[in-house]
Design a protein around this motif. Structure first.
Motif, PDB file in Angstrom:
ATOM      1  N   LEU A 142      32.811  50.588  48.718  1.00 15.22           N
ATOM      2  CA  LEU A 142      33.475  50.767  47.435  1.00 15.22           C
ATOM      3  C   LEU A 142      34.060  52.176  47.317  1.00 15.22           C
ATOM      4  CD1 LEU A 142      33.249  48.409  45.461  1.00 15.22           C
ATOM      5  CD2 LEU A 142      31.649  49.757  44.139  1.00 15.22           C
ATOM      6  N   GLY A 143      33.252  53.165  47.629  1.00 16.67           N
ATOM      7  CA  GLY A 143      33.678  54.559  47.481  1.00 16.67           C
ATOM      8  C   GLY A 143      34.852  54.882  48.373  1.00 16.67           C
ATOM      9  N   THR A 144      34.745  54.502  49.642  1.00 21.08           N
ATOM     10  CA  THR A 144      35.835  54.847  50.556  1.00 21.08           C
ATOM     11  C   THR A 144      37.084  54.036  50.241  1.00 21.08           C
ATOM     12  OG1 THR A 144      34.936  53.268  52.120  1.00 21.08           O
ATOM     13  CG2 THR A 144      34.385  55.566  52.468  1.00 21.08           C
ATOM     14  N   PHE A 145      36.901  52.824  49.718  1.00 19.02           N
ATOM     15  CA  PHE A 145      38.076  52.024  49.370  1.00 19.02           C
ATOM     16  C   PHE A 145      38.825  52.672  48.207  1.00 19.02           C
ATOM     17  CE2 PHE A 145      40.045  48.078  47.539  1.00 19.02           C
ATOM     18  CZ  PHE A 145      40.958  47.942  48.551  1.00 19.02           C
ATOM     19  N   ALA A 146      38.079  53.140  47.203  1.00 13.30           N
ATOM     20  CA  ALA A 146      38.722  53.831  46.087  1.00 13.30           C
ATOM     21  C   ALA A 146      39.446  55.070  46.592  1.00 13.30           C
ATOM     22  CB  ALA A 146      37.682  54.214  45.043  1.00 13.30           C
ATOM     23  N   LEU A 147      38.821  55.744  47.552  1.00 12.01           N
ATOM     24  CA  LEU A 147      39.441  56.932  48.138  1.00 12.01           C
ATOM     25  C   LEU A 147      40.743  56.559  48.837  1.00 12.01           C
ATOM     26  CD1 LEU A 147      39.071  59.927  48.813  1.00 12.01           C
ATOM     27  CD2 LEU A 147      37.794  59.244  50.816  1.00 12.01           C
ATOM     28  N   ASP A 148      40.747  55.408  49.504  1.00 10.30           N
ATOM     29  CA  ASP A 148      41.941  54.995  50.245  1.00 10.30           C
ATOM     30  C   ASP A 148      43.079  54.606  49.321  1.00 10.30           C
ATOM     31  OD1 ASP A 148      40.699  55.397  52.584  1.00 10.30           O
ATOM     32  OD2 ASP A 148      40.317  53.294  53.053  1.00 10.30           O
ATOM     33  N   LEU A 181      36.008  52.028  36.183  1.00  8.82           N
ATOM     34  CA  LEU A 181      36.766  52.974  37.010  1.00  8.82           C
ATOM     35  C   LEU A 181      37.627  52.281  38.041  1.00  8.82           C
ATOM     36  CD1 LEU A 181      34.028  55.646  37.614  1.00  8.82           C
ATOM     37  CD2 LEU A 181      36.237  56.088  36.595  1.00  8.82           C
ATOM     38  N   ILE A 182      37.140  51.177  38.567  1.00  6.57           N
ATOM     39  CA  ILE A 182      37.858  50.559  39.686  1.00  6.57           C
ATOM     40  C   ILE A 182      38.549  49.268  39.255  1.00  6.57           C
ATOM     41  CG2 ILE A 182      37.653  49.698  42.026  1.00  6.57           C
ATOM     42  CD1 ILE A 182      35.193  51.289  42.392  1.00  6.57           C
ATOM     43  N   VAL A 183      37.745  48.278  38.916  1.00  7.04           N
ATOM     44  CA  VAL A 183      38.281  46.922  38.779  1.00  7.04           C
ATOM     45  C   VAL A 183      39.340  46.837  37.691  1.00  7.04           C
ATOM     46  CG1 VAL A 183      37.663  44.552  38.328  1.00  7.04           C
ATOM     47  CG2 VAL A 183      36.152  45.981  39.650  1.00  7.04           C
ATOM     48  N   THR A 184      39.113  47.521  36.562  1.00  9.33           N
ATOM     49  CA  THR A 184      40.075  47.417  35.476  1.00  9.33           C
ATOM     50  C   THR A 184      41.149  48.494  35.541  1.00  9.33           C
ATOM     51  OG1 THR A 184      38.636  48.763  34.103  1.00  9.33           O
ATOM     52  CG2 THR A 184      38.398  46.380  33.931  1.00  9.33           C
ATOM     53  N   ASN A 185      41.078  49.315  36.572  1.00 11.23           N
ATOM     54  CA  ASN A 185      42.054  50.394  36.709  1.00 11.23           C
ATOM     55  C   ASN A 185      43.416  49.836  37.115  1.00 11.23           C
ATOM     56  OD1 ASN A 185      43.630  52.420  37.972  1.00 11.23           O
ATOM     57  ND2 ASN A 185      41.814  53.687  38.181  1.00 11.23           N
ATOM     58  N   GLU A 186      44.441  50.244  36.372  1.00 12.60           N
ATOM     59  CA  GLU A 186      45.751  49.641  36.579  1.00 12.60           C
ATOM     60  C   GLU A 186      46.314  49.965  37.961  1.00 12.60           C
ATOM     61  OE1 GLU A 186      49.941  49.516  34.169  1.00 12.60           O
ATOM     62  OE2 GLU A 186      48.174  50.365  33.199  1.00 12.60           O
ATOM     63  N   ILE A 187      46.181  51.216  38.365  1.00 13.31           N
ATOM     64  CA  ILE A 187      46.699  51.597  39.690  1.00 13.31           C
ATOM     65  C   ILE A 187      46.018  50.776  40.763  1.00 13.31           C
ATOM     66  CG2 ILE A 187      47.040  53.496  41.290  1.00 13.31           C
ATOM     67  CD1 ILE A 187      46.565  55.415  38.978  1.00 13.31           C
ATOM     68  N   PHE A 188      44.716  50.643  40.602  1.00 13.45           N
ATOM     69  CA  PHE A 188      43.948  49.886  41.579  1.00 13.45           C
ATOM     70  C   PHE A 188      44.439  48.446  41.653  1.00 13.45           C
ATOM     71  CE2 PHE A 188      40.276  47.339  42.805  1.00 13.45           C
ATOM     72  CZ  PHE A 188      39.910  47.971  43.965  1.00 13.45           C
ATOM     73  N   GLN A 189      44.679  47.854  40.478  1.00 17.09           N
ATOM     74  CA  GLN A 189      45.124  46.459  40.477  1.00 17.09           C
ATOM     75  C   GLN A 189      46.490  46.316  41.120  1.00 17.09           C
ATOM     76  OE1 GLN A 189      44.749  44.833  36.568  1.00 17.09           O
ATOM     77  NE2 GLN A 189      42.525  44.866  36.637  1.00 17.09           N
ATOM     78  N   ILE A 190      47.379  47.270  40.840  1.00 10.70           N
ATOM     79  CA  ILE A 190      48.710  47.182  41.448  1.00 10.70           C
ATOM     80  C   ILE A 190      48.601  47.243  42.968  1.00 10.70           C
ATOM     81  CG2 ILE A 190      50.914  48.388  41.704  1.00 10.70           C
ATOM     82  CD1 ILE A 190      50.544  49.335  38.811  1.00 10.70           C
ATOM     83  N   ARG A 191      47.684  48.078  43.450  1.00 12.11           N
ATOM     84  CA  ARG A 191      47.547  48.210  44.906  1.00 12.11           C
ATOM     85  C   ARG A 191      46.892  46.987  45.548  1.00 12.11           C
ATOM     86  NH1 ARG A 191      47.643  53.161  47.486  1.00 12.11           N
ATOM     87  NH2 ARG A 191      47.591  51.822  49.315  1.00 12.11           N
ATOM     88  N   CYS A 192      46.037  46.304  44.793  1.00  9.88           N
ATOM     89  CA  CYS A 192      45.161  45.322  45.452  1.00  9.88           C
ATOM     90  C   CYS A 192      45.443  43.868  45.132  1.00  9.88           C
ATOM     91  CB  CYS A 192      43.709  45.615  45.101  1.00  9.88           C
ATOM     92  SG  CYS A 192      43.188  47.177  45.734  1.00  9.88           S
ATOM     93  N   VAL A 193      45.876  43.577  43.910  1.00 12.05           N
ATOM     94  CA  VAL A 193      46.067  42.167  43.570  1.00 12.05           C
ATOM     95  C   VAL A 193      47.256  41.639  44.359  1.00 12.05           C
ATOM     96  CG1 VAL A 193      46.605  40.544  41.726  1.00 12.05           C
ATOM     97  CG2 VAL A 193      45.059  42.437  41.303  1.00 12.05           C
ATOM     98  N   ASP A 194      47.041  40.498  45.005  1.00 11.42           N
ATOM     99  CA  ASP A 194      48.091  39.841  45.797  1.00 11.42           C
ATOM    100  C   ASP A 194      48.603  40.677  46.959  1.00 11.42           C
ATOM    101  OD1 ASP A 194      48.089  37.412  44.612  1.00 11.42           O
ATOM    102  OD2 ASP A 194      49.534  37.967  43.068  1.00 11.42           O
TER     103      ASP A 194
END
Lengths: 553, 234
Positions: A291-297, A370-383
């Motif tokens: 989880l930590g390193t993925f957020a870092l990436d 911090l992660i799952v609901t984070n918009e940047i994170f979702q843009i990078r990861c969903v689909d």
């Protein structure tokens, strides 16, 4: 549970085995049953035929492992097949080839996972696979001479390694002037590759056209090391170093389970509970790192999520240190049990563990914010990084990678070992097939692991004092009967971690083959990223959560 | 040359000198009343040699290379992260590029394929550069020493300043190693960088069979060729 259903299952299994033999039919030269599964010996040019039949007619859709080994008089490839729906249904297809001309038909058209597995077998043992689309070395350098796990290999021979096959990574290299693509080396020293992975990438603008993971930068001969050690004590330290992100106990369990199956060793129930608890603590630590390193990436979060994840890992590592005496390389399991009982005073240990479990829901919700609901994170990861279930199965993907694609397989439930079947927990699956789902699966698994640990702590607290047997009686020098073979797997942090063991009558294994989940998960990378943008490649690589120690072994 | 300050200096600094004398009272070290002190008045200053100053700066502000190889890198990350926080010792900013780093921690087993890569990364670091070998594998190959593919210690390829033993070393041990390196650097004691341990040669005296010949023909001068002579390794 009554014994009746088990008997029925036995009868069904018998007839299933007979049906299998009928299916393979005249192509069976002889039977070579392993401890875990029936084994059919076939001719080297029948491989695809038989595997197609087993896959399409009998439902064996998971090529779990391909073992290669050399006997005095022959080479042998073993295809260990399983079913995703029911991993206890196993069959081994044994393909002997002569020593002078070790050529066997490739299984790559049937299972994509055979691609890398057979390359590895060619590399280390020296069997040629006829019709293989990409017959190169995979772990050792291209310039290597000889096959180190074959019998006549001379380890003293000097070897030469050059950097010539890899262009200078700083130089833009327009390999093909016609199409205007660019060749880019990612790794082996790169912060986003989680270790020493080298990804040869061809880009067309920002789009990834071709991906070729180049592994072997951490191939430290784990199989050779294990073949040189004695069963009882000398092998157990090595599993810790395959998947080294604190998943040590899960790996040790893979070895313990294989040998316990090979030599029919019973494990006391009390030890099983301790094992289960320790293994799940390890799983939490491993998923925290993922989880930590993925957020870092994906959104460069070095200050918050990464540090939070490491804060929580420290807590887990403290508990594991109390239990095992080491922070990272535990060496705690023994054949037939564990090394020692819980630390005294027991109350303190339970309290510490419970404190951690009580804090966990709060922390998990913090990660969710911090992660799952984070918009940047979702843009990078969903689909992004789509992995279709059929593709995942064909590549032999397991663990959170497979469960993120909706494949409902977890060996803890489907091929029960330890104390899991008596505990109340769920297997987490997500249907999104993307990077986001894989992260959700890991986060869900952290909560499930916490549930398991809590139940184990309850059990251990109430365990009667005179019944705390931590190890069964195992001979000091363990010599399993000669020519016993088994393949046993456990659900490690990254997926199905299997060990193939063949005993040769001595106190050391004749062949020790590791089926690494990361190795097969990584082979799906090309499917996930080709045609996508280059930043999605980094996200997909992170969401696979590979550990190079386990990929390369 | 008299020990008394000139009239011009005396006039400009007399008020603060008087305050200083009042504060310190009699019997103080003569150095405190030197011309330099007169010139600076009460503003603080230190006397040192420039090299010593540079060494101190170098030791107090180390930029580590973010370089993960194997198991030890997990403990290395823990050393950087919360709780152990290597930054407290002025050494906690991992740089992703070797061109910005002056210390490389080698955290793990080095195998034949990775050897040339590590050498190249090391060569890309600017001088002066320091190496910390973390874990048993960088000392001797550690638990994998007998492996056919394992380089028997980082020193076969690059010179190492500090060895931190352990498998893996605890974060505290790594911090101790870093502190020891800082001490050495600050004292200017660090061993000079030598180029001896690795071999950079074109196949040397290796028997020229067909394959070796083919490879030798392909080599251009810029290539990094590493020759592993396992029999001679320790």
């Amino acid at each position: 549970m009554s014994t009746e259903p088990e008997l029925d299952a036995d009868v069904a299994e018998m007839s299933f085995e007979d049906r299998l033999e009928a299916l393979v039919g005249t192509r069976v030269l002889e039977r070579d049953d392993h401890k875990n599964a029936p084994g059919f010996v076939i001719r080297p040019d029948d491989v695809q035929d038989v595997l197609f039949d087993l896959r399409d007619e009998a439902g064996f859709d998971h090529l779990s492992c391909v073992t290669a080994q050399q006997y005095d008089d022959r080479y042998e490839s073993i295809y260990h097949l399983k079913q995703y729906d029911d991993p206890t249904r196993e069959v081994s297809v044994v393909v002997p080839t002569s020593t002078d001309n070790p050529v066997s038909q490739t299984a790559e058209p049937v299972f994509r996972s055979a691609d890398w597995a057979e390359r590895e077998n060619f590399d280390l043992v020296g069997i040629d696979y006829e019709g293989h689309p990409d017959p190169r070395r995979i772990l050792l350098p291209e310039t290597w001479q000889g096959h180190p796990l074959s019998q006549d290999y001379n380890q003293e021979k000097p070897q030469v390694v050059t950097l010539s096959e890899h262009a200078n990574p700083l130089q833009a290299d327009h390999k093909d002037t016609e199409t205007d693509t660019m060749f880019l080396n990612i790794g082996p020293h790169h912060p986003a590759t989680h270790g020493v992975l080298h990804v040869k990438t061809v880009l067309d603008g920002e789009t990834v056209v071709d991906v070729d993971p180049d592994i072997g930068y951490l191939h430290r001969c784990e199989e050779q090391m294990c073949e040189q050690g004695t069963y009882r004590h000398q092998i157990m330290p090595y599993p810790d170093r395959w998947d080294y992100v604190s998943a040590g106990l899960l790996n040790e369990w893979a070895y313990a389970r294989a040998v316990e199956d090979l030599a029919d060793i019973e494990v006391p129930e009390y030890a099983q509970v301790i094992r289960t608890m320790g293994a799940e603590l390890c799983r939490i630590a491993a998923h925290m790192l993922a989880l930590g390193t993925f957020a870092l990436d994906v959104f460069g979060d070095f200050t918050a999520v990464f540090q939070y994840a490491f804060r929580d890992r420290e807590v887990v590592q403290d508990i594991l240190e109390d239990l095992t005496g080491q922070r990272l390389m535990f060496n705690y399991f023994r054949l037939g049990g564990v090394a020692w009982d819980l630390p005294e005073p027991r109350e303190e240990f339970f309290e510490k563990t419970r404190d951690f479990l009580d804090d966990l829901p709060h922390k998990v919700s913090e990660y969710e914010d911090l992660i799952v609901t984070n918009e940047i994170f979702q843009i990078r990861c969903v689909d992004t990084g789509i992995l279709e279930p059929e593709v995942a199965k064909s590549y032999g993907a397991t663990g959170p990678t497979a469960r993120g694609s909706g494949i409902d397989m977890d060996l803890r439930r489907d091929d029960p070992y330890g104390y899991y079947e008596n505990l109340d927990w769920d297997v987490i699956t997500e249907d999104g097939m993307d990077n986001y789902s894989r992260v959700l699966v890991r986060m869900g698994e952290v909560e499930e692991s916490a549930k398991i640990i809590e139940q184990c702590v309850d059990l251990l607290e109430d365990w009667p004092e005179d019944d705390r047997e931590i190890q069964s009686n195992v001979p000091r020098t363990l010599k399993p009967e000669a020519d016993t073979e088994t393949y046993r797997a456990v659900e490690a942090a990254k997926g199905e971690l299997g060990i193939y063991l063949r005993s040769d009558g001595t106190d050391k294994p004749g062949r020790f083959k590791i089926r690494s989940p990361c190795f097969h998960n990584l082979s799906t990378l090309a499917e996930m990223t080709e045609g996508e943008y280059i930043p999605d490649l980094i996200a997909s690589l992170g969401s696979l959560d590979i550990v190079l120690g386990e990929v390369d072994r | 040359m008299s020990n008394e300050p000139t009239q011009q200096i005396y006039d400009s600094t007399a008020p603060s000198t008087e305050t200083q004398e009042d504060r310190m009272g009699p019997g103080v070290d003569a150095r405190m009343n030197s011309k330099l002190r007169e010139a600076f008045g009460s503003s603080p200053f230190i006397l040192t040699k420039f090299d010593q100053f540079m060494n101190w700066v170098r030791g107090s502000s180390m930029f580590m290379l973010q370089f993960g190889i194997a198991c030890c890198s997990i403990e290395m990350i823990h050393t950087y992260a919360i709780k152990h926080d290597l930054d407290r010792f002025g050494a906690g900013v991992p740089r992703a590029s070797p061109r910005q780093a002056d210390v490389i921690i080698v955290p793990g087993t080095i195998v034949s394929k990775f050897g040339p890569r590590m050498k190249r990364v090391y060569d890309q670091m600017p001088e002066p550069k320091f190496v910390i070998g973390m874990g048993s594998c960088t000392i001797s190959g550690g638990p994998f020493q007998e492996g056919y593919n394992v380089v028997k210690g980082a020193e076969e390829i690059i010179p190492v300043d500090i060895h931190v033993p352990g498998c893996p070393p605890r974060p505290e041990a790594l911090i101790y190693g870093v502190a020891k390196l800082q001490e050495r650097v600050a004292n200017g004691e660090s061993s000079p960088v030598v180029v001896k341990p690795y071999e950079l040669e074109q196949f040397g005296d290796l028997e020229r069979d067909e394959l070796v010949q083919k490879l030798a023909d392909q080599i251009d001068e810029e290539d990094l060729v590493m020759r592993y002579n396992w029999a001679d390794s320790p």
